[in-house]
Design an enzyme around this catalytic site. Sequence first.
Site, PDB file in Angstrom:
ATOM      1  N   HIS A  57      -5.754  -1.025   4.729  1.00 55.47           N
ATOM      2  CA  HIS A  57      -5.361   0.390   4.679  1.00 55.47           C
ATOM      3  C   HIS A  57      -6.598   1.195   5.064  1.00 55.47           C
ATOM      4  CE1 HIS A  57      -3.321   3.817   2.178  1.00 55.47           C
ATOM      5  NE2 HIS A  57      -4.154   4.335   3.059  1.00 55.47           N
ATOM      6  N   CYS A 117      -3.602   7.769   7.407  1.00 52.25           N
ATOM      7  CA  CYS A 117      -4.140   6.407   7.333  1.00 52.25           C
ATOM      8  C   CYS A 117      -3.174   5.432   8.007  1.00 52.25           C
ATOM      9  CB  CYS A 117      -4.319   5.976   5.882  1.00 52.25           C
ATOM     10  SG  CYS A 117      -5.496   6.938   4.934  1.00 52.25           S
ATOM     11  N   THR A 150       0.860  -1.176   0.000  1.00 50.19           N
ATOM     12  CA  THR A 150       0.000   0.000   0.000  1.00 50.19           C
ATOM     13  C   THR A 150       0.897   1.227   0.000  1.00 50.19           C
ATOM     14  OG1 THR A 150      -1.992   1.007   0.915  1.00 50.19           O
ATOM     15  CG2 THR A 150      -0.343   0.258   2.510  1.00 50.19           C
TER      16      THR A 150
END
Length: 159
Positions: free
Chosen positions: A46, A29, A23
């Site tokens: 994620h 995040c 990711t």
Amino acid sequence: MSLVTVGIGDLAVTGDPRAVIVTHGLGSCIALVAWDPGLRVGGMLHFQLPASALSPERALDAPGTFADTGIPLLFHRLYARGCRKEALVVKAAGGGSFNDRGGAFDIGRRNHAAMWRILRHARVAVVAEDVGGSRSRTVRLFLDSGRVTVQSGDQVAPL
């Protein structure tokens, strides 16, 4: 090598030993990674926000967006593949603070706190994390070994 890309609000679980789950662009995040060394099955989430109460309709369409819906879903999918909670090696990265003068929103810190609250309640241990700060991160999980790396700029470090 088989690359599996996890976008914002998404998750992936695989047992393909050639796979690398990745990711990109983690700011506030958080990427939550779990790997079962016996089964060589792993997954990555994620998530973007701490609580689905912010948008219940979005949580139905994209449960991985929120910590409180995405984390249980990640573990449910791992358990469906035969993983056991006590065997999982769990790591996390992200939760930074960006463009938040004065900390009015502090989404990164709130995401991190929500993740810990959920994992403690589920009695899931996190063995390593790289959270906070103000740098973007790319996280990779190598399914053949369970190795997790965190990249920020040109710097790549094991987690």
